[in-house]
Every structure is written in structure tokens, then in C-alpha cells.
Design a protein around this motif. Structure first.
Motif, short mmCIF file in Angstrom:
data_model
loop_
_atom_site.label_atom_id
_atom_site.label_comp_id
_atom_site.label_asym_id
_atom_site.label_seq_id
_atom_site.Cartn_x
_atom_site.Cartn_y
_atom_site.Cartn_z
N LEU A 93 -15.75 5.94 5.65
CA LEU A 93 -14.76 6.03 4.56
C LEU A 93 -15.28 6.92 3.44
O LEU A 93 -16.48 7.13 3.30
N LEU B 84 -6.76 6.51 1.38
CA LEU B 84 -7.26 6.06 0.08
C LEU B 84 -8.78 6.16 0.00
O LEU B 84 -9.47 6.18 1.03
N VAL C 81 -12.21 -2.18 -0.26
CA VAL C 81 -12.39 -2.51 1.15
C VAL C 81 -13.33 -3.71 1.27
O VAL C 81 -13.16 -4.56 2.14
N ALA D 251 -12.37 4.50 -0.84
CA ALA D 251 -12.84 3.13 -0.60
C ALA D 251 -13.70 2.65 -1.76
O ALA D 251 -14.58 3.37 -2.23
N LEU E 182 0.83 -1.22 0.00
CA LEU E 182 0.00 0.00 0.00
C LEU E 182 0.86 1.27 0.00
O LEU E 182 0.51 2.27 -0.61
N CYS F 290 -7.35 1.41 4.68
CA CYS F 290 -7.82 2.41 3.73
C CYS F 290 -7.68 3.82 4.31
O CYS F 290 -7.21 4.74 3.66
N GLU F 291 -8.07 3.95 5.58
CA GLU F 291 -7.96 5.24 6.27
C GLU F 291 -6.51 5.63 6.49
O GLU F 291 -6.11 6.77 6.27
N GLY G 28 -7.11 4.44 -4.60
CA GLY G 28 -8.15 3.76 -3.82
C GLY G 28 -7.84 2.30 -3.59
O GLY G 28 -6.90 1.76 -4.18
N MET G 29 -8.63 1.67 -2.74
CA MET G 29 -8.50 0.23 -2.54
C MET G 29 -9.88 -0.39 -2.33
O MET G 29 -10.80 0.27 -1.85
#
Ligand code: AMP
Ligand code: MN
Ligand code: MN
Ligand code: MN
Length: 272
Positions: free
Chosen positions: A265, A237, A215, A239, A202, A232-233, A212-213
Motif C-alpha cells: 500500500l 486511497l 487500514v 493507507a 468509501l 484501500c487499494e 486515505g483510510m
């Protein structure tokens, strides 16, 4: 209404045509659907984009590798007719062909002849991938099913797992950004990395311009969602969520069939 930002059609390794996929999504209450075939945008046509009740997002799922692990990056809301996407598709398609020849060579050494011809015939002239080799192995009676084909011949560390095929991570992210899309790390849990290694990925991904990713990827346990939400946080990024739908009768990846994103998110679709 749900939002599903990861799905496949017959233009890569999905079993539904684009129209049938959209129909199924609509029946399942999906209001926004991204079509994200592997390394191709051929499913996305003007008639498909304009002739539907649900909102379609043009997407792609690029294959890449990071430190010897195969990693997938989604390009969401891309200009699918941009030069960047054309160039990406061209390079990845060429890489797929070279890789298919190498897979066939390796399988030959394992006592499986003619798999290039077999897989090519099944792929019917466009997009060749491991699922076509798996189908060939099933059809020729060497394994019972696709799962066994991956387990014995094509999966991680097996003969057909060819490293260093794809464009690298910075390159695929750049293609997506140049096409005005958003680069999203697909299904982070699927790589079976330790948490430390996933964090390193990441770090590289965000440093290289990833935005982004995923989640939520299909049906997953709440603990996994919580763990992905935290990462993610941490990495700032956007979500994303999607089924990774390939075929009917796969309960864990039904189109639209997954839990909502945690509310705190920032959803990737806010940037569409
Ligand atoms: P490729 O893009 O050629 O590397 O093929 C990878 C695709 O094979 C994935 O996107 C999956 O759809 C499929 N796949 C991966 N592992 C398995 C498995 N164990 N059983 C069935 N299909 C698989
Ligand atoms: Mn696939
Ligand atoms: Mn994938
Ligand atoms: Mn996918």
C-alpha cells in the motif's frame, strides 16, 4: 521506529497531557506521532512541535455523520492555524454544546436529572462529549463503568445518541483539504457496517475528496487488516495506521502498539 497517526490528549477525551503522550510515544519507540484530538487542535503548540525528539504531525479528528451513522475523519498534517481549521473547530464546538443540551434532555426523560451540569463540570470548560456524560453517570452511581454508560445510555441507538449534530462529510473533508491536510477515514471497522455499506461510504468519501483510510487501527486481527487493505487499494486511497490511544492500560490501543501496514500500500506519510 514506528509511525502512529491517531492519538488523543486531555484536550479532548484522552487522559495524558500532550507532553506525557509524546514521552510515552517516545518510550514505545514511536518516531512519528500525529495528535488527533476530537474537533480541537488546542493540544498542538509551537513549544510542543519544536521541543521534541520525535516528529509530531498536527492533526484533528472531525466528527461527522453519514446516512445516520456517526463517522470520524482524521485531518493529518494540517495547518492547525489555518482559517479552515479555525472555522471547523468553531462550528463543531458549537455543535457539541447544542448536542450536550439535547443529551441532557434525553437523559432527563430517562430519569437522570442535571447531567448537563454534571458533564460540564467534568469537562472543565472545554470540549464536551459523551465520555463526560459517561463519567457523570459512573460518578453518580447509575452505572458501574464507562462501558455500561455507553451500553445503556450513550451508545448507538440509545437516548444519548443524538443524530444530525455535525457538519456533513463533504464539509469536514473540505476543511481538512483547505488546511493543506490529508483527509483519512478513521477506524472503518468500528462502524460495524456490512461490507456493502462500507463500500458505499468509501465511494462517497473518495468522491467528496477523501484521500486515505486507516487500514490498521490499534491491535486487530490479520484478516481485518487484509480486508481493509483490499478496500484501500480498490478505492485508490492512501493507507494510514494509528493506535487511537486514549489512556494507558488499554492493551488494544497502546501508542505505537499495532502491526505494520501491508507493504504493497502507499503510506499516507509519503505525502507529508
Ligand atoms: P463523542 O465524540 O462525544 O461522540 O464521544 C465519542 C468518544 O467516546 C469516542 O471517541 C470514544 O473515545 C468514547 N467511547 C465510545 N464508545 C465507548 C464505549 N463503549 N466505552 C467507553 N468510551 C467510549
Ligand atoms: Mn475518543
Ligand atoms: Mn474515532
Ligand atoms: Mn480517535
Amino acid at each position: 521506529m514506528s509511525i502512529d497517526l491517531h492519538s488523543h490528549t486531555t484536550f479532548s477525551d484522552g487522559v495524558l497531557s500532550p507532553n506525557a503522550l509524546v514521552q510515552r510515544a517516545s518510550n514505545n519507540g514511536v518516531g512519528v506521532l500525529a495528535i488527533t484530538d476530537h474537533d480541537t487542535v488546542d493540544a498542538i503548540s509551537d513549544s510542543l512541535l519544536s521541543g521534541n525528539t520525535i516528529r509530531l504531525i498536527a492533526g484533528i479528528e472531525f466528527s461527522t455523520q453519514w446516512e445516520n451513522t456517526g463517522v470520524h475523519v482524521l485531518g493529518l498534517n494540517i495547518n492547525h492555524r489555518s482559517d479552515a481549521v479555525s472555522e471547523g473547530v468553531r462550528q463543531q464546538t458549537a455543535a457539541r454544546l447544542v448536542r450536550a443540551r439535547k443529551i441532557a434532555e434525553k437523559l432527563e426523560k430517562k430519569g437522570v436529572p442535571d447531567s448537563f451540569e454534571g458533564a460540564s463540570a467534568i469537562s472543565a470548560g472545554h470540549y464536551i462529549g459523551r465520555p463526560h456524560f459517561a463519567r457523570f453517570l459512573v460518578d453518580s452511581g447509575r452505572v458501574k463503568n464507562m462501558r455500561e454508560a455507553f451500553k445503556k445510555y450513550l451508545g448507538d441507538g440509545k437516548a444519548g445518541d443524538i443524530k444530525k449534530t455535525w457538519a456533513d462529510l463533504p464539509q469536514v473533508i473540505q476543511w481538512i483539504r483547505d488546511a493543506n491536510g490529508i483527509a483519512v477515514l478513521a477506524h472503518p471497522l468500528k462502524y460495524k457496517m456490512t461490507r456493502t455499506r462500507l463500500k458505499r461510504l468509501l465511494e462517497c468519501f473518495t468522491r467528496d475528496g477523501g484521500q486515505g483510510m486507516e487500514v490498521v487501527s490499534g491491535k486487530q486481527i490479520p484478516q481485518h487488516t487484509a480486508a481493509m487493505a483490499e478496500l484501500c487499494e480498490t478505492y485508490g486511497l492512501l493507507a494510514s495506521c494509528g493506535s487511537d490511544f486514549h489512556a494507558p492500560d488499554t492493551v488494544w490501543s497502546e501508542v505505537g502498539g499495532f502491526a505494520p501496514l501491508p507493504g504493497h500500500l502507499t503510506p499516507v506519510w509519503e505525502r507529508f
